[in-house]
Design a protein around this motif. Structure first.
Motif, PDB file in Angstrom:
ATOM      1  N   LEU A  31      37.279   7.639  15.670  1.00  0.00           N
ATOM      2  CA  LEU A  31      36.213   6.770  15.170  1.00  0.00           C
ATOM      3  C   LEU A  31      35.675   5.902  16.303  1.00  0.00           C
ATOM      4  CD1 LEU A  31      37.945   5.611  11.861  1.00  0.00           C
ATOM      5  CD2 LEU A  31      36.165   7.346  12.101  1.00  0.00           C
ATOM      6  N   LYS A  32      34.377   5.610  16.254  1.00  0.00           N
ATOM      7  CA  LYS A  32      33.760   4.790  17.293  1.00  0.00           C
ATOM      8  C   LYS A  32      33.584   3.359  16.785  1.00  0.00           C
ATOM      9  CE  LYS A  32      29.950   4.480  20.562  1.00  0.00           C
ATOM     10  NZ  LYS A  32      28.719   5.106  21.087  1.00  0.00           N
ATOM     11  N   PRO A  33      34.292   2.393  17.393  1.00  0.00           N
ATOM     12  CA  PRO A  33      34.124   0.999  16.972  1.00  0.00           C
ATOM     13  C   PRO A  33      33.014   0.302  17.739  1.00  0.00           C
ATOM     14  CG  PRO A  33      35.970   1.185  18.496  1.00  0.00           C
ATOM     15  CD  PRO A  33      35.386   2.562  18.353  1.00  0.00           C
ATOM     16  N   ALA A  34      32.421  -0.702  17.115  1.00  0.00           N
ATOM     17  CA  ALA A  34      31.511  -1.631  17.784  1.00  0.00           C
ATOM     18  C   ALA A  34      32.097  -3.022  17.593  1.00  0.00           C
ATOM     19  CB  ALA A  34      30.107  -1.551  17.189  1.00  0.00           C
ATOM     20  N   VAL A  35      31.755  -3.943  18.495  1.00  0.00           N
ATOM     21  CA  VAL A  35      32.390  -5.258  18.496  1.00  0.00           C
ATOM     22  C   VAL A  35      31.356  -6.364  18.644  1.00  0.00           C
ATOM     23  CG1 VAL A  35      33.991  -6.774  19.756  1.00  0.00           C
ATOM     24  CG2 VAL A  35      34.547  -4.356  19.463  1.00  0.00           C
ATOM     25  N   ILE A  36      31.542  -7.441  17.886  1.00  0.00           N
ATOM     26  CA  ILE A  36      30.813  -8.695  18.114  1.00  0.00           C
ATOM     27  C   ILE A  36      31.870  -9.746  18.429  1.00  0.00           C
ATOM     28  CG2 ILE A  36      29.434 -10.536  17.078  1.00  0.00           C
ATOM     29  CD1 ILE A  36      27.980  -8.457  15.438  1.00  0.00           C
ATOM     30  N   MET A  37      31.725 -10.406  19.571  1.00  0.00           N
ATOM     31  CA  MET A  37      32.669 -11.452  19.978  1.00  0.00           C
ATOM     32  C   MET A  37      31.943 -12.783  19.981  1.00  0.00           C
ATOM     33  SD  MET A  37      34.794  -9.565  23.025  1.00  0.00           S
ATOM     34  CE  MET A  37      36.263 -10.550  22.765  1.00  0.00           C
ATOM     35  N   VAL A  50      37.420  -5.473  25.725  1.00  0.00           N
ATOM     36  CA  VAL A  50      36.686  -4.390  25.076  1.00  0.00           C
ATOM     37  C   VAL A  50      36.427  -3.286  26.083  1.00  0.00           C
ATOM     38  CG1 VAL A  50      34.596  -3.748  23.837  1.00  0.00           C
ATOM     39  CG2 VAL A  50      35.614  -6.010  23.485  1.00  0.00           C
ATOM     40  N   GLU A  51      36.862  -2.083  25.757  1.00  0.00           N
ATOM     41  CA  GLU A  51      36.753  -0.963  26.686  1.00  0.00           C
ATOM     42  C   GLU A  51      35.305  -0.571  26.937  1.00  0.00           C
ATOM     43  OE1 GLU A  51      39.063   2.321  25.311  1.00  0.00           O
ATOM     44  OE2 GLU A  51      40.690   1.042  24.608  1.00  0.00           O
ATOM     45  N   GLU A  52      35.087   0.032  28.087  1.00  0.00           N
ATOM     46  CA  GLU A  52      33.760   0.543  28.424  1.00  0.00           C
ATOM     47  C   GLU A  52      33.388   1.637  27.430  1.00  0.00           C
ATOM     48  OE1 GLU A  52      31.434   2.457  32.285  1.00  0.00           O
ATOM     49  OE2 GLU A  52      33.470   1.655  32.480  1.00  0.00           O
ATOM     50  N   GLY A  53      32.138   1.650  27.017  1.00  0.00           N
ATOM     51  CA  GLY A  53      31.681   2.638  26.055  1.00  0.00           C
ATOM     52  C   GLY A  53      31.700   2.154  24.628  1.00  0.00           C
ATOM     53  N   VAL A  54      32.308   0.984  24.375  1.00  0.00           N
ATOM     54  CA  VAL A  54      32.316   0.403  23.028  1.00  0.00           C
ATOM     55  C   VAL A  54      31.135  -0.561  22.914  1.00  0.00           C
ATOM     56  CG1 VAL A  54      33.574  -1.074  21.412  1.00  0.00           C
ATOM     57  CG2 VAL A  54      34.810   0.601  22.788  1.00  0.00           C
ATOM     58  N   PRO A  55      30.193  -0.323  21.969  1.00  0.00           N
ATOM     59  CA  PRO A  55      29.059  -1.244  21.817  1.00  0.00           C
ATOM     60  C   PRO A  55      29.553  -2.672  21.590  1.00  0.00           C
ATOM     61  CG  PRO A  55      28.709   0.743  20.520  1.00  0.00           C
ATOM     62  CD  PRO A  55      30.121   0.807  21.035  1.00  0.00           C
ATOM     63  N   LEU A  56      29.039  -3.616  22.392  1.00  0.00           N
ATOM     64  CA  LEU A  56      29.517  -4.997  22.348  1.00  0.00           C
ATOM     65  C   LEU A  56      28.355  -5.969  22.312  1.00  0.00           C
ATOM     66  CD1 LEU A  56      31.725  -7.248  22.747  1.00  0.00           C
ATOM     67  CD2 LEU A  56      31.413  -6.903  25.211  1.00  0.00           C
ATOM     68  N   ALA A  81      20.546  -0.744  14.256  1.00  0.00           N
ATOM     69  CA  ALA A  81      19.316  -0.042  14.646  1.00  0.00           C
ATOM     70  C   ALA A  81      19.468   0.741  15.941  1.00  0.00           C
ATOM     71  CB  ALA A  81      18.174  -1.055  14.780  1.00  0.00           C
ATOM     72  N   GLU A  82      20.303   0.233  16.848  1.00  0.00           N
ATOM     73  CA  GLU A  82      20.314   0.785  18.206  1.00  0.00           C
ATOM     74  C   GLU A  82      21.547   1.601  18.556  1.00  0.00           C
ATOM     75  OE1 GLU A  82      19.966  -2.634  20.663  1.00  0.00           O
ATOM     76  OE2 GLU A  82      18.057  -3.289  19.794  1.00  0.00           O
ATOM     77  N   GLN A  83      22.649   1.414  17.833  1.00  0.00           N
ATOM     78  CA  GLN A  83      23.906   2.025  18.250  1.00  0.00           C
ATOM     79  C   GLN A  83      24.478   2.946  17.175  1.00  0.00           C
ATOM     80  OE1 GLN A  83      25.210   1.641  21.233  1.00  0.00           O
ATOM     81  NE2 GLN A  83      23.971  -0.049  22.025  1.00  0.00           N
ATOM     82  N   GLU A  84      25.177   3.941  17.637  1.00  0.00           N
ATOM     83  CA  GLU A  84      25.935   4.808  16.736  1.00  0.00           C
ATOM     84  C   GLU A  84      27.383   4.325  16.741  1.00  0.00           C
ATOM     85  OE1 GLU A  84      25.085   7.323  14.756  1.00  0.00           O
ATOM     86  OE2 GLU A  84      22.951   7.054  15.226  1.00  0.00           O
TER      87      GLU A  84
END
Length: 299
Positions: A31-37, A50-56, A81-84
């Motif tokens: 699964l692909k996670p995205a993160v808001i910090m 947060v690893e590279e490649g994870v939308p942040l 809208a912008e990220q998968e």
């Protein structure tokens, strides 16, 4: 629909370690996670977790639960809208009250795209034993973060004696008997326990409410398509609701208005505002046991 997890807890409790662990768990599952910090300072040193490649998306100089609420909404809309991605993880600042953090995340604009899985609170076990040294305001927030958790981690348990750990466990469970409580080291949690969380009311849960089904702090999305009300009728309905309804916001169709009106409710106060763009007639409700309340216009 994207699963959403909120991470709560004071600075130094192990929240960012938990974030890194969860990211690794989900990636192992494919699964692909995205993160808001969210941090109050100008620099977010935790973003290196947060690893590279994870939308942040990072929010600085503002708490997710107050002045940053609109920014949080914009960040989530931007990600959608912008990220998968498959799952969204939001690390709140230590100053965030859980109810207000949930309120900031769950907007009627995109509520039907999100499945709020719940709040994971990381409590520093040693700090809990020393809570009497905190200021009254800080101690109160600490208690609220614990009380509203869906999954509660008594972290750094390796720093306590067996007697101290038993005391912490007993006291935390007394404050929040609804949450699953885990004694953790380095905020390590099995993924199956994280995925089992559920803080968004679903239709099947509503149907089972009479059988004793109960969700602790939860959110519920109501769709008023094809319905209209008077403002008086809505306000009369609000007065029938229990005090455990903490927040409501959304767009309600009002007789005589071409477009649904913006409706907000907090701390017992109601606010109406005209809306000049036709918004979907949806209302978000946040509180305790939202699967058991009666909704205006619905049987």
């Amino acid at each position: 629909m994207k699963d959403v997890y909120l991470l709560s807890g004071f600075l130094g409790s192990g929240k960012t370690t938990l974030l890194a662990n969860i990211i690794a768990h989900f990636k192992e599952e494919g699964l692909k996670p995205a993160v808001i910090m969210n941090e109050l300072g100008e620099l977010n040193f935790d973003s290196q977790a947060v690893e590279e490649g994870v939308p942040l998306k990072e929010m600085l100089n503002g708490c997710i639960c107050c002045t940053g609420s609109e920014k949080t909404e914009a960040q989530i809309q931007s990600l959608l809208a912008e990220q998968e991605f498959d799952v969204l993880i939001i690390e709140t600042t230590g100053a965030a009250h859980p109810v207000e953090a949930l309120d900031a995340v769950y907007s009627p604009l995109f509520a039907d795209q999100l499945n709020i899985k719940g709040i994971i609170t990381v409590a520093d076990s040693k700090r809990w034993l020393m809570r009497h040294e905190m200021t009254p305001q800080t101690r109160s927030l600490f208690l609220e973060q614990i009380r509203h958790a869906h999954l509660l981690l008594a972290n750094k348990s390796d720093l306590l004696s067996e007697e101290e750990l038993a005391k912490v466990t007993f006291e935390l469970q007394a404050i929040n008997p609804h949450a699953t409580l885990l004694q953790t080291v380095n905020a390590k949690v099995p993924l199956k326990m994280i995925k089992a969380m559920q803080a968004t009311v679903r239709p099947e849960k509503i149907e089972k409410a009479d059988l004793g089904g109960h969700l602790h702090l939860s959110s519920r999305l109501i769709d008023f398509t094809g319905q209209e009300f008077t403002q008086e009728a809505v306000e009369d309905w609000v007065r029938t609701l229990p005090e455990t309804v903490y927040r409501m916001k959304g767009y309600i169709p009002i007789e005589g208005n071409r477009k649904p009106m913006l409706f907000q409710y907090a701390y017992g106060l109601i606010q109406w505002m005209p809306e000049f763009v036709k918004m979907d007639p949806k209302l978000v409700i946040i509180g305790d046991g939202m699967n058991q309340i009666d909704i205006i216009g619905q049987k």
